[in-house]
Each structure stands twice: as C-alpha cells, then as structure tokens.
Design a protein around this motif. Structure first.
Motif, PDB file in Angstrom:
ATOM      1  N   THR A 185      -1.053   2.203   6.248  1.00  0.00           N
ATOM      2  CA  THR A 185      -0.433   1.495   5.120  1.00  0.00           C
ATOM      3  C   THR A 185      -0.087   0.053   5.499  1.00  0.00           C
ATOM      4  N   GLU A 227       0.569   5.532   0.329  1.00  0.00           N
ATOM      5  CA  GLU A 227      -0.290   6.687   0.623  1.00  0.00           C
ATOM      6  C   GLU A 227       0.588   7.932   0.688  1.00  0.00           C
ATOM      7  N   ASP A 270       0.850  -1.193   0.000  1.00  0.00           N
ATOM      8  CA  ASP A 270       0.000   0.000   0.000  1.00  0.00           C
ATOM      9  C   ASP A 270       0.879   1.235   0.000  1.00  0.00           C
TER      10      ASP A 270
END
Ligand SMILES: CC(C)(COP(=O)(O)OP(=O)(O)OC[C@H]1O[C@@H](n2cnc3c(N)ncnc32)[C@H](O)[C@@H]1OP(=O)(O)O)[C@@H](O)C(=O)NCCC(=O)NCCS
Length: 251
Positions: free
Chosen positions: A156, A115, A113
């Motif tokens: 995350t 971000e 992930d």
C-alpha cells in the motif's frame, strides 16, 4: 480546509444497493462516465465505480462551490485524474469491493491506496516481483502474521507513492524502498533513477474495516488528518475518531 489538513473520505460500495441510491449516483455521471459504467461486466465493479464517482464528486463539492454533477476531470498521461475547476484541491482515489477512499488536500500532491488485509497471501506470492531487495531482505526476517502484515504495508505504501507521483506502475517498483526500523520509524529510499527526493514526502497508514490504507503527501508542517465517512452513500458525512495517525519519517 487549511494547507496542513488532509481529509480522507470513506464509502462502502455495498451501500449502492439501498433503494434509489444507484439511480441518484447515476444522475451525477457524465455521458463518458456512464459509458464506462455500462462497460463493466460485473455488478461488483459497477458498484465500486458508482461509489467512487459519487464520493469524489460529493466530497469535492464540500470545498468548492460547484455542484457534484458539474465537476469535470482530466487524466494525465498515466491515468491520474485532477479536477478541471480553478481550485486548489488535490485528490486521489482507491477502490476495493467493500471500501472506496478519497484523499483530499489543499494544494499538496497526494496518493492513496487501500487493500483488504485478506490480500496478504496474494501479495506474498508476488512480493519478489514488486518489492526492492532491501524490502525483501527485511521481509525475510519476519514470519507468520507479522510477515503478511508487512507485505500489505509495503504494497500500500509503494502504491500510494506511485499514485502521488501520478505515474503508476511506469515507475520502477524495485527501486523504491520503504525501510522499517531506526529513528525514523519507516523511511523512504529512492534510487536516483526516480528523479525525486524522499524528503519531499511524508506518509502514514490507517487500518479501517478490514483494510489498510496508506497515504502519501507532499511534506507540510504538522499535517493533520480528518477521516470522514459517507454512509449511507450520498448522506451527510460523519467525522470518525480514527484520524490519529503516526506520520513517517518521524521528524
Ligand atoms: C492504476 C494504478 C495507479 C492503481 O491501480 P489499482 O491498484 O488497480 O487501483 P486503485 O483502486 O488503488 O486506484 C484506482 C484509482 O486511481 C486513480 N488513478 C489512475 N491512474 C492513476 C495514476 N497514474 N496515478 C494516480 N492515481 C491514478 C484513478 O482515480 C483510479 O480510479 P478510477 O479509475 O475509478 O478513477 C496503478 O498503480 C496500477 O496499475 N497498479 C497495479 C497494481 C500493482 O502492481 N501495484 C504495485 C504495488 S507494489
């Protein structure tokens, strides 16, 4: 690529704007992908989508003798794509307006992930809906930038875990805890309802171009991360020097 090595591929959706690049990316798409692309109302989302498709297809072709446009993918019941080809490669994707990442392993399940740090405030506002009681307790001991930073890390890491499991937000987010401190640096605690063992996983974080990237990988001995950037889009990738990461929990 050996079983210990992980490759993180990076691209920037703004690169779609360069002359001829969108058309070249479009040529790699299947009819279904093209229909999905055209359904996006905002140009920003079309650029992210094109970049993601171009990145995963080009990256996978580095490891397996299939041309980028020939890859076909199947989604699991929760939307996680895997390659149909008879190859050992596993991958996972994450996309943001200015960064697309693709984590690739040889055999191990992976989740990733990314971000932007700029989302710290937004994440703080929904912290109580996604973080576990233990995570919130630790978060409350922090203040200022440190608190924002922890929120982005937790978000995350949790997202990378639920994506590695391939089950997304169908998993109970509040039953997953990333606990900071102690001899292990950060460790993962899972409620028995997750039907999983935290020992199965190792994870790391990397900051790149204003983003935090969390990676979750099935445990192997001495994992090594290589970071490859594909800029401009579809150009030959270059190896970046920021692949030195700390793996958690510390052994
Ligand atoms: C769908 C989900 C897997 C990721 O969504 P997201 O954060 O919007 O998107 P990301 O950019 O990180 O990842 C999207 C990519 O993940 C992949 N993906 C989709 N479903 C997936 C799943 N179940 N498992 C793993 N990967 C998945 C896809 O490749 C997708 O990109 P594509 O559609 O262009 O192929 C899911 O976790 C979700 O809905 N999250 C919502 C955010 C949230 O509440 N997070 C809580 C964190 S504490």
């Amino acid at each position: 690529m050996d079983k210990r090595t992980l490759h993180l591929w990076l691209a920037n959706p703004n690169d779609v704007l360069a002359e001829g690049v969108a058309e070249e990316c479009d040529r790699l798409l299947t009819e279904d992908e093209r229909a999905r692309l055209q359904a996006f109302r905002f140009e920003r989302l079309r650029h992210e989508y094109l970049t993601t498709r171009a990145l995963v297809r080009t990256a996978l072709s580095h490891y397996h003798p299939i041309s980028p446009e020939a890859w076909r993918f199947t989604l699991n019941a929760y939307g996680k794509p895997t390659a149909d080809a008879d190859c050992a490669m596993q991958f996972n994707l994450s996309n943001c307006p200015e960064l697309v990442v693709c984590l690739i392993s040889h055999g191990a399940e992976v989740g990733v992930d990314a971000e932007p740090w700029a989302r710290a405030k937004e994440i703080a506002e929904v912290a109580h809906t996604v973080f576990s009681p233990l995570e919130l307790e630790q978060l409350e001991t922090l203040s200022g930038p440190e608190k924002g930073d922890r929120g982005v890390s937790l978000w995350t890491l949790k997202e990378a875990y639920i994506k590695a499991r391939g089950m997304g937000v169908s998993l109970p987010l509040k039953k997953i805890s990333f606990v900071f401190g102690g001899a292990e640096g950060i460790h993962l605690e899972l409620d028995p309802c997750l039907n999983d063992e935290s020992e199965r996983w190792q994870f790391c974080q990397l900051d790149h171009a204003g983003h935090r990237i969390a990676m979750m990988v099935e445990r192997t001995a001495g994992p090594e991360l290589e970071v490859l950037e594909m800029r401009p889009l579809l150009a030959e990738s270059t190896k970046l020097s920021d692949g030195v990461v700390r793996w958690y929990p510390y052994c």
